[in-house]
Scaffold this motif. Structure first.
Motif, short mmCIF file in Angstrom:
data_model
loop_
_atom_site.label_atom_id
_atom_site.label_comp_id
_atom_site.label_asym_id
_atom_site.label_seq_id
_atom_site.Cartn_x
_atom_site.Cartn_y
_atom_site.Cartn_z
N PRO A 136 6.09 1.41 -5.97
CA PRO A 136 6.00 2.05 -6.96
C PRO A 136 6.16 2.85 -8.47
N GLY A 137 7.13 1.62 -8.80
CA GLY A 137 6.99 2.16 -10.19
C GLY A 137 5.90 1.63 -11.16
N ALA A 138 4.92 0.85 -10.70
CA ALA A 138 4.07 0.96 -11.26
C ALA A 138 2.32 1.75 -10.60
N ILE A 139 3.18 1.88 -9.97
CA ILE A 139 1.99 3.30 -9.35
C ILE A 139 2.45 4.62 -10.36
N ARG A 140 3.85 4.72 -10.45
CA ARG A 140 4.11 6.02 -11.50
C ARG A 140 2.99 5.98 -12.63
N ARG A 141 3.59 5.11 -13.09
CA ARG A 141 3.31 4.39 -14.90
C ARG A 141 2.36 4.42 -15.27
N ALA A 142 0.65 4.43 -13.71
CA ALA A 142 -0.56 4.51 -13.57
C ALA A 142 -0.48 5.81 -13.95
N ALA A 143 -0.40 6.93 -12.83
CA ALA A 143 -0.55 8.34 -12.85
C ALA A 143 0.34 9.18 -14.57
N GLU A 144 0.64 8.64 -14.86
CA GLU A 144 1.39 8.83 -16.53
C GLU A 144 0.62 9.40 -17.54
N ARG A 145 -0.35 7.77 -17.25
CA ARG A 145 -1.37 7.59 -18.47
C ARG A 145 -2.62 8.20 -17.91
N ASN A 146 -2.56 7.89 -16.90
CA ASN A 146 -3.98 8.97 -16.27
C ASN A 146 -3.99 10.48 -16.23
N GLY A 147 -2.31 11.50 -16.35
CA GLY A 147 -2.03 12.33 -16.86
C GLY A 147 -2.15 13.36 -15.48
N LEU A 148 -2.32 12.15 -14.21
CA LEU A 148 -1.98 12.60 -13.16
C LEU A 148 -0.46 12.99 -12.74
N PRO A 149 -0.06 14.32 -11.92
CA PRO A 149 1.24 14.63 -10.99
C PRO A 149 1.28 13.49 -10.10
N VAL A 150 2.10 13.45 -9.55
CA VAL A 150 3.06 12.70 -8.28
C VAL A 150 4.05 13.85 -7.56
N ASP A 151 3.91 14.01 -6.01
CA ASP A 151 5.18 14.77 -5.82
C ASP A 151 5.80 13.73 -4.99
N ARG A 152 4.74 12.85 -4.35
CA ARG A 152 5.71 11.97 -3.70
C ARG A 152 4.98 10.74 -3.51
N ILE A 153 5.50 9.16 -3.43
CA ILE A 153 5.31 8.05 -3.00
C ILE A 153 5.99 7.05 -1.85
N ASN A 166 -12.45 5.91 -15.71
CA ASN A 166 -11.53 6.08 -16.26
C ASN A 166 -10.02 5.65 -15.90
N VAL A 167 -9.82 6.43 -14.78
CA VAL A 167 -8.50 6.30 -13.93
C VAL A 167 -8.60 4.76 -13.48
N VAL A 168 -9.55 4.12 -12.85
CA VAL A 168 -9.39 3.10 -12.23
C VAL A 168 -9.06 1.83 -13.46
N ASP A 169 -9.62 1.74 -14.36
CA ASP A 169 -9.68 1.19 -15.64
C ASP A 169 -8.10 1.26 -15.88
N HIS A 170 -7.79 2.23 -15.93
CA HIS A 170 -6.80 2.48 -16.98
C HIS A 170 -5.07 2.26 -15.62
N ASN A 171 -5.37 1.76 -14.44
CA ASN A 171 -4.79 1.60 -12.66
C ASN A 171 -4.90 0.32 -13.64
N ARG A 226 0.56 -1.07 -0.22
CA ARG A 226 -0.04 0.19 0.18
C ARG A 226 0.91 1.33 0.24
N TYR A 227 0.63 2.29 -1.00
CA TYR A 227 1.40 3.42 -0.68
C TYR A 227 0.15 5.06 -0.64
N LEU A 228 1.38 5.89 -0.01
CA LEU A 228 0.60 7.10 -0.01
C LEU A 228 0.72 7.79 -1.32
N VAL A 229 0.26 7.94 -1.87
CA VAL A 229 0.74 9.60 -2.89
C VAL A 229 -0.24 10.42 -2.96
N GLU A 230 1.05 11.84 -2.87
CA GLU A 230 1.41 12.88 -2.78
C GLU A 230 0.87 13.80 -4.28
N ARG A 231 -0.14 14.65 -4.05
CA ARG A 231 -0.13 15.29 -5.56
C ARG A 231 -0.41 16.61 -5.34
#
Length: 90
Positions: free
Chosen positions: A61-78, A28-33, A3-8
């Motif tokens: 964390p890499g999968a979390i970051r790739r999912a964010a990129e797919r969804n066009g979401l920023p990631v400050d910290r994982i 759509n975010v759920v599906d891309h993830n 489990r991860y906390l993702v700050e944006r």
């Protein structure tokens, strides 16, 4: 699953309408993830809508970051996290 906390940060604020379009955007975010084995559990949004703190389950964390990129979401910290439940001690 870890489990991860993702700050944006959303400098202009995060605006998801409480409409069918907003629901579709979230789904759509759920599906891309899911394609990456990532699950969005829930999020906390600050009052000004500029910061979110999201709980995700995923393989790493890499999968979390790739999912964010797919969804066009920023990631400050994982940050890896675990649950501390006050009712556990009863």
């Amino acid at each position: 699953m870890p489990r991860y906390l993702v700050e944006r940060t959303f400098p202009e604020g995060l605006h998801i309408p409480m409409t069918a379009e907003g629901a579709t955007a979230c789904l759509n975010v759920v599906d891309h993830n899911a394609d990456l084995g990532v699950t969005w559990v829930h999020s906390y949004v600050t009052g000004d809508h500029r910061q979110t703190y999201c709980i995700y389950d995923g393989p790493d964390p890499g999968a979390i970051r790739r999912a964010a990129e797919r969804n066009g979401l920023p990631v400050d910290r994982i940050t890896p996290v675990s649950v501390l439940d006050p009712y556990f001690y009863r």
